[in-house]
Design an enzyme around this catalytic site. Structure first.
Site, PDB file in Angstrom:
ATOM      1  N   PRO A 117      24.275  44.369   4.263  1.00 50.28           N
ATOM      2  CA  PRO A 117      23.735  45.563   3.643  1.00 50.28           C
ATOM      3  C   PRO A 117      24.373  46.653   3.338  1.00 50.28           C
ATOM      4  O   PRO A 117      24.326  47.638   2.718  1.00 50.28           O
ATOM      5  CB  PRO A 117      22.139  45.946   4.276  1.00 50.28           C
ATOM      6  CG  PRO A 117      22.416  44.859   5.346  1.00 50.28           C
ATOM      7  CD  PRO A 117      23.409  44.278   5.483  1.00 50.28           C
ATOM      8  N   ARG A 120      28.454  29.945 -12.036  1.00 51.18           N
ATOM      9  CA  ARG A 120      28.016  29.975 -13.493  1.00 51.18           C
ATOM     10  C   ARG A 120      29.083  30.454 -14.454  1.00 51.18           C
ATOM     11  O   ARG A 120      29.076  30.161 -15.651  1.00 51.18           O
ATOM     12  CB  ARG A 120      26.613  30.189 -13.760  1.00 51.18           C
ATOM     13  CG  ARG A 120      26.057  31.515 -13.417  1.00 51.18           C
ATOM     14  CD  ARG A 120      24.844  31.719 -13.554  1.00 51.18           C
ATOM     15  NE  ARG A 120      24.292  31.881 -14.726  1.00 51.18           N
ATOM     16  CZ  ARG A 120      24.437  32.615 -15.749  1.00 51.18           C
ATOM     17  NH1 ARG A 120      25.272  33.586 -15.815  1.00 51.18           N
ATOM     18  NH2 ARG A 120      23.798  32.528 -17.123  1.00 51.18           N
ATOM     19  N   GLU A 158      21.252  40.909  14.586  1.00 48.84           N
ATOM     20  CA  GLU A 158      21.642  42.226  14.392  1.00 48.84           C
ATOM     21  C   GLU A 158      23.098  42.441  13.482  1.00 48.84           C
ATOM     22  O   GLU A 158      23.537  43.472  13.457  1.00 48.84           O
ATOM     23  CB  GLU A 158      21.817  43.108  15.674  1.00 48.84           C
ATOM     24  CG  GLU A 158      20.442  43.232  16.282  1.00 48.84           C
ATOM     25  CD  GLU A 158      19.116  43.877  15.337  1.00 48.84           C
ATOM     26  OE1 GLU A 158      19.424  44.715  14.669  1.00 48.84           O
ATOM     27  OE2 GLU A 158      18.343  43.209  15.109  1.00 48.84           O
ATOM     28  N   ASP A 193      24.740  36.026 -21.989  1.00 48.83           N
ATOM     29  CA  ASP A 193      23.831  36.671 -20.850  1.00 48.83           C
ATOM     30  C   ASP A 193      23.449  38.107 -21.006  1.00 48.83           C
ATOM     31  O   ASP A 193      24.304  38.713 -21.820  1.00 48.83           O
ATOM     32  CB  ASP A 193      24.591  36.669 -19.698  1.00 48.83           C
ATOM     33  CG  ASP A 193      24.734  35.143 -18.948  1.00 48.83           C
ATOM     34  OD1 ASP A 193      23.887  34.370 -19.314  1.00 48.83           O
ATOM     35  OD2 ASP A 193      25.641  34.884 -18.147  1.00 48.83           O
TER      36      ASP A 193
END
Ligand code: 4GX
Length: 229
Positions: free
Chosen positions: A87, A152, A114, A167
């Protein structure tokens, strides 16, 4: 392209790659997905990979030695990147996916608990990439998302009909609405323009829809698109 995934849960990675478009591309040797398990590099009889944090606190921390040894066991290609899913990383976006698709090898570091002993970062110095501002239980899902999105963009993964050129994001806009048979469902009808076979009109309609939808659903993207016109 080779994806080398360092993970304590190799089945999670292997399983996902065994379906649909990913499976077809792996079978056709467009890219390969290998897993490396730090548990195989432990030196104690309990195969311990994590321990309690120095300084106290909740949760467990992944130990440096099994992880670094797992990493160093991987044969490095010339044109490669090492990425930690976390994150704390830069948010993944289409432009990063395109950049990564040019490489010959991507080494992905999945953490659990963690996170990692900081010395793993100090030694390996990975690029850190995040899937978004939320917290998962492990790095495997974001690693799979990255593999899926990058694969892809590699020639041969998608067939002509699935082509990545059309896309969302390739033109900075989100997609226009799609319809298939029947022409009417619960009183809702397919827009007439899609039935008349006039491809110039169809393309104009689709572009207008893409612009309208981007404006209302993703005003942030719309502003960027306008600037680039
Ligand atoms: N986008 N997680 C990684 C363990 C961890 C913690 C700190 C490295 C440093 C996530 C995300 C995500 C949860 C995966 C914590 N690893 N990864 N994990 N959002 O939430 O990528």
């Amino acid at each position: 392209m080779i994806f080398d995934v360092i993970t304590l849960f190799p089945e999670m990675i292997k399983d996902y790659c065994g379906y649909s478009i990913m499976k077809r591309a792996v079978d056709n040797e467009i890219f390969s997905v290998n897993t490396i398990n730090p548990r195989d590099f432990t030196l104690d009889k309990h195969k311990k990979v994590d321990d309690t944090p120095y300084g106290g606190g909740a949760g467990m921390v992944l130990m440096a030695q099994p992880y670094v040894d797992a990493y160093e066991s991987i044969k490095r290609q010339e044109n490669s990147a090492t990425i930690m899913l976390s994150p704390q990383g830069e948010p993944l976006a289409d432009c990063i996916v395109n950049e990564l698709a040019k490489l010959d090898q991507i080494i992905l570091m999945c953490g659990h608990y963690e996170g990692f002993d900081e010395r793993i970062r100090d030694i390996i110095k990975p690029r850190e990439i995040s899937l978004g501002d939320f917290v998962l239980t492990g790095g495997e899902l974001p690693a799979l998302c990255l593999i899926d999105a990058v694969s892809r963009k590699i020639n041969g993964t998608l067939g002509k009909i699935e082509s990545a050129d059309e896309d969302s994001f390739s033109n900075g806009l989100i997609e226009y609405p799609h319809y298939t048979r029947p022409r009417e469902y619960r009183g809702l009808v397919v827009p007439e323009v899609l039935l008349n076979g006039n491809h110039k009109e169809i393309n104009e309609y689709r572009l207008r829809q893409s612009i309208e939808r981007t404006k209302t659903k993703r005003p942030d993207l719309y502003k960027k698109w306008l600037k680039n016109q």
